[in-house]
Design an enzyme around this catalytic site. Structure first.
Site, PDB file in Angstrom:
ATOM      1  N   TYR A  17     -84.349  -3.116 -38.755  1.00 56.74           N
ATOM      2  CA  TYR A  17     -83.751  -2.678 -37.475  1.00 56.74           C
ATOM      3  C   TYR A  17     -82.917  -1.410 -37.660  1.00 56.74           C
ATOM      4  CZ  TYR A  17     -85.685  -6.540 -34.915  1.00 56.74           C
ATOM      5  OH  TYR A  17     -86.585  -7.386 -34.317  1.00 56.74           O
TER       6      TYR A  17
ATOM      7  N   GLN B  46     -88.881  -3.287 -21.666  1.00 60.63           N
ATOM      8  CA  GLN B  46     -89.001  -4.216 -22.792  1.00 60.63           C
ATOM      9  C   GLN B  46     -88.497  -3.521 -24.059  1.00 60.63           C
ATOM     10  OE1 GLN B  46     -93.061  -6.378 -22.658  1.00 60.63           O
ATOM     11  NE2 GLN B  46     -93.339  -4.517 -21.449  1.00 60.63           N
TER      12      GLN B  46
ATOM     13  N   ASP C 281     -84.935   0.650 -27.423  1.00 57.92           N
ATOM     14  CA  ASP C 281     -84.341   1.966 -27.719  1.00 57.92           C
ATOM     15  C   ASP C 281     -83.453   2.388 -26.538  1.00 57.92           C
ATOM     16  OD1 ASP C 281     -87.606   3.233 -26.964  1.00 57.92           O
ATOM     17  OD2 ASP C 281     -85.835   3.515 -25.697  1.00 57.92           O
TER      18      ASP C 281
ATOM     19  N   HIS D  19     -85.408  -7.293 -23.445  1.00 56.12           N
ATOM     20  CA  HIS D  19     -85.441  -7.721 -24.850  1.00 56.12           C
ATOM     21  C   HIS D  19     -84.272  -7.180 -25.657  1.00 56.12           C
ATOM     22  CE1 HIS D  19     -90.026  -8.468 -24.311  1.00 56.12           C
ATOM     23  NE2 HIS D  19     -89.298  -9.464 -23.864  1.00 56.12           N
TER      24      HIS D  19
ATOM     25  N   CYS E 252     -68.818 -10.238 -39.343  1.00 55.88           N
ATOM     26  CA  CYS E 252     -68.056 -10.300 -38.094  1.00 55.88           C
ATOM     27  C   CYS E 252     -66.557 -10.204 -38.372  1.00 55.88           C
ATOM     28  CB  CYS E 252     -68.373 -11.631 -37.391  1.00 55.88           C
ATOM     29  SG  CYS E 252     -67.340 -11.983 -35.966  1.00 55.88           S
TER      30      CYS E 252
ATOM     31  N   GLY F  75     -97.114   1.871 -20.312  1.00 62.44           N
ATOM     32  CA  GLY F  75     -97.049   1.805 -21.774  1.00 62.44           C
ATOM     33  C   GLY F  75     -96.718   0.447 -22.335  1.00 62.44           C
TER      34      GLY F  75
ATOM     35  N   SER G  56     -98.576  -3.368 -23.603  1.00 63.35           N
ATOM     36  CA  SER G  56     -99.830  -4.082 -23.879  1.00 63.35           C
ATOM     37  C   SER G  56     -99.929  -5.340 -23.024  1.00 63.35           C
ATOM     38  CB  SER G  56     -99.891  -4.449 -25.364  1.00 63.35           C
ATOM     39  OG  SER G  56     -98.703  -5.158 -25.702  1.00 63.35           O
TER      40      SER G  56
ATOM     41  N   ASN H 276    -101.591   3.783 -18.898  1.00 65.12           N
ATOM     42  CA  ASN H 276    -101.825   3.377 -20.283  1.00 65.12           C
ATOM     43  C   ASN H 276    -103.135   4.015 -20.747  1.00 65.12           C
ATOM     44  OD1 ASN H 276    -102.319   1.895 -22.725  1.00 65.12           O
ATOM     45  ND2 ASN H 276    -100.946   0.290 -21.949  1.00 65.12           N
TER      46      ASN H 276
ATOM     47  N   ALA I 107     -98.228   8.537 -20.829  1.00 65.08           N
ATOM     48  CA  ALA I 107     -97.125   8.554 -19.850  1.00 65.08           C
ATOM     49  C   ALA I 107     -96.454   9.928 -19.821  1.00 65.08           C
ATOM     50  CB  ALA I 107     -96.108   7.475 -20.224  1.00 65.08           C
TER      51      ALA I 107
END
Ligand code: BV8
Ligand code: ZN
Length: 254
Positions: free
Chosen positions: A67, A101, A104, A119, A155, A195, A197, A221, A239
């Site tokens: 990540y 979704q 970024d 998400h 944390c 964009g 699936s 798409n 896009a």
């Protein structure tokens, strides 16, 4: 370009528009799509097995490293004309809702005021134990090489491990985000699905819900997707190329 004209006609007469995006809208910015997010050293992994709570429990440094590599990648690229065109649509349409979704921040950086992140986000890490938001981690000392393990921070409240602020497979989507998305989709005149699936649920349900409620669905798409049968207009292509044309046709003064 008959289809883009048809799409422009639908858009200029729409009062309530939902824009629903997936990784494909960030592809031209150089952000690997989810399916391609395992290039190089990562290609020995399968995204669906790495993007899970189990993977983080088993090997927190590998998952955190993946990540961090993706977050670093996103921070080093820029929104593309597709993201900018979405922000123009939101500014021009009386009632627009952007649902993404993507994890970024390219929609935000392109000027979209308040994307609904179904998400989560690469920029909202939190404690895996007590849930305390950790705030975007300081940029890693040096750019994390692909496949580099990085020890997640601890944390400040309970000492638990900090985890990415994304929704993993097997985890529920944020209640408020999913509700906002369903509400917008069920009231939309037009839904643009861009964009994606269309394979991951329950997010993939959103365009179907809009179509069932009577919205005209426009898909952008380069590839066929399960959404083909739901879309009234299928715009085959990138896009970053199609969205600016669509905006220029809909609002010539834009
Ligand atoms: C859940 C964040 C409840 C992490 C992601 C039915 C109902 C509910 C759940 C399920 C179900 N069936 C199966 C499930 C389980 C699972 C699921 O859907 N599995 C799939 C594989 C079948 N769903 C879940 O686990 C979800 N949780 O349901 O909770 C629950 C709770 C407890 C127990 C059980 C159930 C959570 C799913 C969220 C996973 N997290 N992302 C991270 O990023 O690391 S998903 C991730 O992949 C993305 O966010 C996105 O949603 C998805 C697919 O990615 P896309 O955006 O579509 O990108 P992709 O790479 O796939 O495709 C790119 C597209 O762009 C392509 O079509 C390509 O042609 C196109 N493209 C390329 N270039 C361009 C372009 N388009 C335009 N222009 C271009 N230039
Ligand atoms: Zn904590």
């Amino acid at each position: 370009m008959p289809d883009v004209r048809e799409a422009a006609k639908l858009l200029e007469n729409a009062a309530r528009v939902v824009v629903f995006t997936g990784a494909g809208i960030s592809a031209e910015s150089g952000v690997p799509t989810f399916r391609d997010a395992l290039t190089g050293l990562w290609e020995r992994f399968d995204a669906q097995s790495l993007a899970t709570p189990q993977a983080f429990r088993d090997d927190p440094e590998l998952v955190w490293g993946w990540y961090e590599w993706r977050r670093h990648k996103v921070s080093s690229v820029h929104p593309n004309p597709g993201h900018l065109a979405v922000a123009t649509i939101e500014a021009r349409v009386p009632a627009a809702t952007l649902i993404t979704q993507n994890v970024d921040d390219l929609h935000e950086r392109a000027g979209s005021p308040d994307p609904v992140h179904l998400h989560g986000s690469l920029f909202a890490p939190r404690c895996a134990d007590c849930g305390k938001p950790a705030g975007p981690p300081a940029a890693p000392a040096d750019e994390p090489g692909e496949g580099r393990r990085i020890r997640p921070p601890s944390c400040s409240r309970c000492g638990g491990l900090i985890r990415p602020g994304v929704v993993w497979f097997g985890e529920s989507l944020p209640e408020a985000a999913l509700e906002a998305a369903a509400r917008a989709a069920s009231g939309a005149d037009v839904l643009l699905t861009i964009g994606t699936s269309g394979l991951v649920y329950p997010a993939a349900e959103i365009p179907r819900l809009a179509a069932r409620a009577g919205a005209a669905v426009i898909q952008i798409n380069p590839q066929p997707t399960p959404m083909d049968s739901v879309a009234l207009v299928n715009l085959r292509g990138s896009a970053a190329r199609i969205l600016p044309d669509l905006v220029a046709l809909t609002w010539p003064d834009a």
